[in-house]
Design a protein around this motif. Structure first.
Motif, PDB file in Angstrom:
ATOM      1  N   LEU A   1       0.830  -1.206   0.000  1.00 55.45           N
ATOM      2  CA  LEU A   1       0.000   0.000   0.000  1.00 55.45           C
ATOM      3  C   LEU A   1       0.864   1.256   0.000  1.00 55.45           C
ATOM      4  N   VAL A   2       1.938   1.245   0.766  1.00 57.39           N
ATOM      5  CA  VAL A   2       2.833   2.404   0.807  1.00 57.39           C
ATOM      6  C   VAL A   2       3.478   2.632  -0.557  1.00 57.39           C
TER       7      VAL A   2
ATOM      8  N   ALA B   1       0.825   3.967  -2.972  1.00 58.84           N
ATOM      9  CA  ALA B   1       0.521   5.377  -2.730  1.00 58.84           C
ATOM     10  C   ALA B   1       1.653   6.278  -3.209  1.00 58.84           C
TER      11      ALA B   1
ATOM     12  N   ALA C   1      -4.482   7.797  -5.081  1.00 60.11           N
ATOM     13  CA  ALA C   1      -3.699   7.710  -3.845  1.00 60.11           C
ATOM     14  C   ALA C   1      -4.607   7.682  -2.621  1.00 60.11           C
TER      15      ALA C   1
ATOM     16  N   ILE D   1      -6.156   4.270  -2.369  1.00 60.15           N
ATOM     17  CA  ILE D   1      -5.188   3.304  -1.845  1.00 60.15           C
ATOM     18  C   ILE D   1      -5.117   3.401  -0.327  1.00 60.15           C
ATOM     19  N   ALA D   2      -5.046   4.643   0.184  1.00 64.46           N
ATOM     20  CA  ALA D   2      -5.014   4.812   1.643  1.00 64.46           C
ATOM     21  C   ALA D   2      -6.327   4.350   2.275  1.00 64.46           C
TER      22      ALA D   2
ATOM     23  N   GLY E   1      -0.811   0.434   7.443  1.00 69.78           N
ATOM     24  CA  GLY E   1      -0.817   0.839   6.039  1.00 69.78           C
ATOM     25  C   GLY E   1      -1.561   2.133   5.819  1.00 69.78           C
TER      26      GLY E   1
ATOM     27  N   SER F   1       0.407   5.313   4.374  1.00 69.41           N
ATOM     28  CA  SER F   1      -0.020   5.813   3.066  1.00 69.41           C
ATOM     29  C   SER F   1      -0.444   7.276   3.150  1.00 69.41           C
TER      30      SER F   1
ATOM     31  N   ALA G   1       8.014   7.513   0.497  1.00 70.83           N
ATOM     32  CA  ALA G   1       7.500   6.144   0.370  1.00 70.83           C
ATOM     33  C   ALA G   1       8.560   5.116   0.762  1.00 70.83           C
TER      34      ALA G   1
END
Length: 363
Positions: free
Chosen positions: A114-115, A118, A141, A144-145, A156, A160, A305
């Motif tokens: 996930l990181v 993002a 993004a 995703i977060a 996560g 993120s 990231a």
């Protein structure tokens, strides 16, 4: 004909990017060689380390190619693939069918993917030219977060969102060395804290609080890793042998043979030399980012990231998965890529921050 100042700038920019690539290849080669030496000495199994090195190097090369030809598109694909990989890793039946390198249901892989996703989405948004494309990638993004709680990864979510906020804040920054130095200090602080917990060197109240967050079992794993590192300071006990020698790992029903901390695992299995090489690889990533010709916002977004990933690796088993190491190499390669041949790069004030990679107009 180009002016002398412009020709000098072209030569300078062409020279940038060669040294980081050579340095990175040498460091990764040293990591592979030391794993073989440590395994020969302690009877370990270096295949996992060699696979991780190969995945990181392959991802880096692919990232350099994609960043040279189509950086925004490649970063967008990485973001979507990272999100899909996180979903696949969190669902046992779907993950077992679709993934090979990442065991299903592992929180460390989910948070790390996930990181990276993002970070890739934010880099793509920064490099996109059209406002609608930038907005769509920023929304990606956020998606995703937002997917992190659905996947049961609170870590996560925090990481993120941190990458997204760093990307927005980086738009106002002009000096990348200070920010990259800050990233290095954050990673050193997290690594030092994990080592202090393993050595039981923290005050009692703080140690109890951290143990509650980390779980007592993980603290016992870290303590065993620190003890093995003391007993075998130079060569370690051998790659992939921690699970055999750790009492805490042997008493666990869900034993993956890892101490869930990359620095402590390298210290126990490959000695202080292994830890030094691990730190050198992270330092090389920051060095390569510092010399990148991309805009400062793109560089600092990728740095945030990769720093979040390093912090997760210090307190978890994020680097135990080939998908994660390949994704990290791909993101680093994207941001440090050189333009395709025949396209000289001279960053001008008007272009800075608008194109990725920066390209000069034909002279």
């Amino acid at each position: 004909m180009a002016a002398p100042a412009e020709r000098s700038a072209v030569r300078t920019v062409r020279g940038r990017g060669r040294a980081p690539g050579v340095t990175g290849a040498l460091l990764l080669g040293c990591c592979a060689l030391w794993a073989l030496i440590s395994a020969a000495s302690g009877g370990g199994r270096p295949e996992g380390v060699l696979l991780a090195v190969l995945a990181a190097l392959t991802g880096y090369v692919c990232g350099r190619i994609g960043g040279s030809l189509a950086p925004v598109a490649t970063a967008s694909v990485l973001a979507v693939a990272g999100l899909a990989g996180a979903f696949a890793s969190s669902w046992e039946d779907f993950g077992s069918a679709m993934t090979v390198a990442t065991p299903p249901g592992d929180s460390g892989a989910v948070a790390a993917l996930l990181v990276l996703a993002a970070g890739a989405a934010c880099c793509a948004a920064t490099g996109a030219r059209r406002p609608r494309t930038r907005s769509a990638l920023r929304l990606l993004a956020l998606v995703i977060a937002g997917a992190a709680p659905l996947l049961g990864s609170g870590t996560g979510l925090i990481a993120s969102l941190g990458v997204l906020l760093c990307s927005l804040a980086a738009a106002r920054m002009r000096r990348r060395p200070a920010a990259l130095t800050g990233f290095a200090l954050v990673t050193a602080l997290v690594a030092g804290a994990s080592w202090a917990v393993a050595e039981q060197a923290l005050p009692e109240g703080l140690a109890v609080s951290l143990a509650g967050q980390l779980t007592p079992h993980r603290v016992l794993l870290w303590h065993d890793a620190a003890e093995l590192a003391k007993d075998h300071p130079l060569l370690g006990v051998g790659p992939d042998r921690f699970g055999e020698l750790s009492q805490a790992a042997a008493q666990s029903l869900d034993n993956d043979g890892k101490p869930h901390s990359a620095p402590l695992q390298f210290a126990a299995e490959q000695g202080m030399v292994g830890v030094a090489l691990l730190g050198a690889v992270y330092g090389w990533l920051l060095y390569a980012l510092g010399r990148s010709r991309c805009s400062t916002q793109v560089v600092l977004t990728a740095g945030a990231a990769l720093t979040a990933l390093a912090a997760l690796a210090c307190v978890g088993n994020a680097l135990s998965f080939t998908t994660v190491t390949a994704g990290a190499g791909l993101l680093a390669g994207l941001v440090t890529a050189r333009p395709a041949p025949g396209r000289p790069t001279v960053p001008t004030p008007a272009e800075h921050g608008e194109q990725w990679p920066l390209r000069a107009r034909p002279g």
